[in-house]
Design a protein around this motif. Structure first.
Motif, PDB file in Angstrom:
ATOM      1  N   SER A 138      20.349 -30.056 -37.928  1.00 37.36           N
ATOM      2  CA  SER A 138      20.253 -31.471 -37.575  1.00 37.36           C
ATOM      3  C   SER A 138      18.896 -32.034 -37.994  1.00 37.36           C
ATOM      4  O   SER A 138      18.808 -33.146 -38.541  1.00 37.36           O
ATOM      5  N   GLU A 139      17.822 -31.270 -37.767  1.00 33.14           N
ATOM      6  CA  GLU A 139      16.486 -31.726 -38.144  1.00 33.14           C
ATOM      7  C   GLU A 139      16.343 -31.835 -39.656  1.00 33.14           C
ATOM      8  O   GLU A 139      15.746 -32.792 -40.171  1.00 33.14           O
ATOM      9  N   VAL A 140      16.882 -30.858 -40.379  1.00 35.42           N
ATOM     10  CA  VAL A 140      16.825 -30.882 -41.848  1.00 35.42           C
ATOM     11  C   VAL A 140      17.572 -32.104 -42.380  1.00 35.42           C
ATOM     12  O   VAL A 140      17.074 -32.831 -43.259  1.00 35.42           O
ATOM     13  N   CYS A 141      18.764 -32.369 -41.848  1.00 30.82           N
ATOM     14  CA  CYS A 141      19.557 -33.514 -42.303  1.00 30.82           C
ATOM     15  C   CYS A 141      18.872 -34.838 -41.979  1.00 30.82           C
ATOM     16  O   CYS A 141      18.929 -35.791 -42.777  1.00 30.82           O
ATOM     17  N   ALA A 142      18.216 -34.903 -40.831  1.00 29.02           N
ATOM     18  CA  ALA A 142      17.507 -36.131 -40.460  1.00 29.02           C
ATOM     19  C   ALA A 142      16.359 -36.410 -41.420  1.00 29.02           C
ATOM     20  O   ALA A 142      16.139 -37.558 -41.843  1.00 29.02           O
ATOM     21  N   LEU A 191      10.274 -30.730 -45.407  1.00 24.36           N
ATOM     22  CA  LEU A 191      11.263 -29.714 -45.053  1.00 24.36           C
ATOM     23  C   LEU A 191      10.601 -28.425 -44.595  1.00 24.36           C
ATOM     24  O   LEU A 191      11.079 -27.771 -43.661  1.00 24.36           O
ATOM     25  N   CYS A 192       9.506 -28.046 -45.233  1.00 23.63           N
ATOM     26  CA  CYS A 192       8.803 -26.828 -44.823  1.00 23.63           C
ATOM     27  C   CYS A 192       8.256 -26.971 -43.400  1.00 23.63           C
ATOM     28  O   CYS A 192       8.275 -26.003 -42.615  1.00 23.63           O
ATOM     29  N   ASN A 193       7.789 -28.154 -43.048  1.00 22.12           N
ATOM     30  CA  ASN A 193       7.304 -28.385 -41.685  1.00 22.12           C
ATOM     31  C   ASN A 193       8.421 -28.207 -40.660  1.00 22.12           C
ATOM     32  O   ASN A 193       8.224 -27.625 -39.590  1.00 22.12           O
ATOM     33  N   VAL A 194       9.621 -28.698 -41.012  1.00 20.79           N
ATOM     34  CA  VAL A 194      10.773 -28.540 -40.114  1.00 20.79           C
ATOM     35  C   VAL A 194      11.188 -27.084 -40.015  1.00 20.79           C
ATOM     36  O   VAL A 194      11.451 -26.563 -38.925  1.00 20.79           O
ATOM     37  N   LEU A 195      11.225 -26.388 -41.153  1.00 25.63           N
ATOM     38  CA  LEU A 195      11.678 -24.995 -41.176  1.00 25.63           C
ATOM     39  C   LEU A 195      10.727 -24.069 -40.429  1.00 25.63           C
ATOM     40  O   LEU A 195      11.148 -23.089 -39.817  1.00 25.63           O
ATOM     41  N   LYS A 196       9.440 -24.377 -40.485  1.00 21.28           N
ATOM     42  CA  LYS A 196       8.469 -23.517 -39.813  1.00 21.28           C
ATOM     43  C   LYS A 196       8.592 -23.601 -38.301  1.00 21.28           C
ATOM     44  O   LYS A 196       8.396 -22.605 -37.598  1.00 21.28           O
ATOM     45  N   SER A 353      23.686 -36.325 -41.012  1.00 16.77           N
ATOM     46  CA  SER A 353      22.632 -36.397 -40.001  1.00 16.77           C
ATOM     47  C   SER A 353      23.203 -36.815 -38.652  1.00 16.77           C
ATOM     48  O   SER A 353      22.858 -36.248 -37.600  1.00 16.77           O
ATOM     49  N   ASP A 354      24.110 -37.799 -38.663  1.00 16.48           N
ATOM     50  CA  ASP A 354      24.713 -38.275 -37.408  1.00 16.48           C
ATOM     51  C   ASP A 354      25.589 -37.197 -36.768  1.00 16.48           C
ATOM     52  O   ASP A 354      25.546 -36.991 -35.553  1.00 16.48           O
ATOM     53  N   ILE A 355      26.389 -36.526 -37.574  1.00 15.33           N
ATOM     54  CA  ILE A 355      27.307 -35.508 -37.049  1.00 15.33           C
ATOM     55  C   ILE A 355      26.529 -34.342 -36.450  1.00 15.33           C
ATOM     56  O   ILE A 355      26.808 -33.893 -35.324  1.00 15.33           O
ATOM     57  N   THR A 356      25.546 -33.840 -37.177  1.00 17.96           N
ATOM     58  CA  THR A 356      24.774 -32.698 -36.670  1.00 17.96           C
ATOM     59  C   THR A 356      23.932 -33.072 -35.452  1.00 17.96           C
ATOM     60  O   THR A 356      23.671 -32.233 -34.588  1.00 17.96           O
ATOM     61  N   ARG A 357      23.510 -34.345 -35.367  1.00 19.95           N
ATOM     62  CA  ARG A 357      22.779 -34.797 -34.178  1.00 19.95           C
ATOM     63  C   ARG A 357      23.685 -34.755 -32.953  1.00 19.95           C
ATOM     64  O   ARG A 357      23.264 -34.319 -31.863  1.00 19.95           O
ATOM     65  N   ILE A 358      24.931 -35.182 -33.108  1.00 25.01           N
ATOM     66  CA  ILE A 358      25.884 -35.146 -31.992  1.00 25.01           C
ATOM     67  C   ILE A 358      26.130 -33.703 -31.549  1.00 25.01           C
ATOM     68  O   ILE A 358      26.194 -33.408 -30.349  1.00 25.01           O
ATOM     69  N   PHE A 359      26.255 -32.785 -32.518  1.00 30.22           N
ATOM     70  CA  PHE A 359      26.404 -31.372 -32.169  1.00 30.22           C
ATOM     71  C   PHE A 359      25.202 -30.888 -31.350  1.00 30.22           C
ATOM     72  O   PHE A 359      25.357 -30.213 -30.338  1.00 30.22           O
TER      73      PHE A 359
END
Length: 447
Positions: A138-142, A191-196, A353-359
């Motif tokens: 969800s964070e990656v998609c956002a 993306l690297c900041n999110v992945l870390k 992004s919306d779908i994964t946020r709901i999950f």
């Protein structure tokens, strides 16, 4: 001088292949319940994977296989069916298999946009690795949505607390690949900041796939292997229930008389199992000289006689241990885990992004995902569990479906099981009598 000899050997090998082109026979008469595909050609490293990959990309199920590549010649027989358990009758598919396997330069175009094959020049292919955690996708998609990147295709795997993805994105405005170096650098940094995350013990990575054709599933195996996802980790998943009967059973033993290492495996059957195993053996630089594959109603049995590409069998305990761990990881990466949800709707910017946020907001963890868009339509498949790794509460699923749309998000049941007409009791190893004098030294088994 050495380089010149290598070039001469390579040209000689090409000449041999031209003189002896691959021969493929597709037979629908000799076997009652499967199409038999026989492939004869000059042997070369990786040829088994090439054949299995072609069949797997067409969504065919290999129920049996007999492999032999001794003496410089490759002779394999595959019994295949479609996902409905029927023989291959489609002439377009039969002709494609014939041309693709008999063509040695790989110039035959893909059929029906074969799974996993995406020209990098039409989109930007991004490869990601990092520590798995709830809400990561969800964070990656956002982030991608905020950076005006549209995800057109993607595949995400998680295993042993690691996550890997191959994501194809385009510019949201132009619909073309993103080539601006400054913009790519910003995407990489974000993306690297999110992945870390907050405490990634391993280095999170974002790289661009090499130009040309990228086979997503092959790359995911390579990425996770390079990330050492086969190393065991202590899981902190609370009350998660683990079904030990679904774990692969792997044995590595010596066949000293014939100078082979023998790998035998018994595991729960699933689609693309053979591809995953052969892919891993090939990437680990092993050659399968003989082998047999047999699938029962629910289980798959495999036996391989292998050596390293330099002709030497496995000789150390450490290497045996590593091979067993890597094969177990190859089997588990794509193993069915969790509830399967399929999304079918009109594509739009920010949809994923919306779908994964709901999950995420409903405490669902995405264990694996396949994202695709075609003709303005999004067709995405998610395998989800709750945050502890246990099955999802049906009430939560109903709530999510109401939020997204009952006709948009579908629950799929038992889609991972493929019916096999064979009787499991009839199974016997292909080389059981041929090598009956062998003296195996049992090393270890996982159960």
């Amino acid at each position: 001088m050495f380089e010149r000899n290598e070039e001469m050997d390579d040209e000689f090998a090409k000449l041999i292949r031209r003189v002896n082109p691959p021969r493929v026979v597709i037979d629908n008469d000799s076997c009652e319940d499967a199409t038999v595909i026989q492939v004869d050609c000059v042997n070369k490293h990786g040829i088994l994977l090439e054949v299995v990959q072609v069949l797997t990309d067409l969504d065919l199920v290999i129920t049996k296989a007999y492999i032999s590549s001794d003496g410089g010649w490759f002779m394999d027989v595959f019994n295949v069916i479609d996902r409905e358990g029927k023989k291959i009758r489609d002439e377009e598919v039969i002709n494609y298999i014939q041309k693709r396997l008999e063509n040695d330069d790989g110039s035959v175009p893909s059929l029906r946009g074969s799974v996993g094959l995406v020209p990098s020049e039409e989109s930007t292919s991004i490869e990601l690795t990092g520590t798995d955690r709830p809400g990561l996708l969800s964070e990656v998609c956002a982030v991608l949505t905020d950076l005006h990147c549209n995800v057109v295709n993607a595949e995400i795997w998680t295993h042993n607390a690691r996550a890997a993805a191959v994501v194809h994105v385009t510019d949201d405005t132009t619909g073309c690949a993103i080539e601006d170096r400054k913009r790519l650098a910003i995407i990489k940094e974000m993306l690297c900041n999110v992945l870390k995350g907050n405490n990634d013990l391993k280095t999170a990575k974002m790289t661009l796939s090499p130009p040309g054709i990228t086979h997503r599933e092959r790359r995911l195996h390579q990425i996770m292997f390079a990330d050492r996802d086969y190393d065991k980790v202590e899981r902190q998943e609370g009350t998660r229930v683990v079904d030990k009967s679904s774990r692969p059973h792997v044995i590595v033993s010596d066949c000293a008389e014939k100078d082979y290492t023998v790998i035998t495996m018994k595991t729960k059957d699933r689609p693309k199992l053979l591809f995953d195993i052969v892919c891993t053996l090939t990437d680990m630089q092993y050659v399968v000289f003989h082998g047999v594959v047999h699938t029962g109603r629910t289980e798959a049995y495999q036996e391989y006689y292998i050596r390293h590409v330099d002709g030497v069998p496995i000789s150390s305990e450490a290497e045996r241990e590593r091979v067993m761990q890597c094969l177990e990881a190859a089997i588990e990466r794509r193993a069915y885990e969790g509830l399967e949800l399929e999304l079918c709707t009109e594509d739009r910017h920010g949809l994923l992004s919306d779908i994964t946020r709901i999950f995420r907001e409903n405490s669902l963890c995405i264990r694996r995902a396949e994202i695709s868009t075609k003709g303005g339509k999004a067709r995405d498949t998610f395998y989800v569990t709750d945050v502890t790794g246990n099955p999802v509460d049906p009430k939560i699923v109903d709530s999510i479906r109401r939020q997204i749309g009952q006709g948009i998000l579908h629950v799929k049941w038992n889609s991972s099981s493929s019916a096999k007409p064979q009787n499991e009791n009839t199974f016997s190893y292909l080389f059981g009598s041929f090598f009956k004098a062998r003296n195996f030294r049992l090393i270890k088994s996982y159960s």
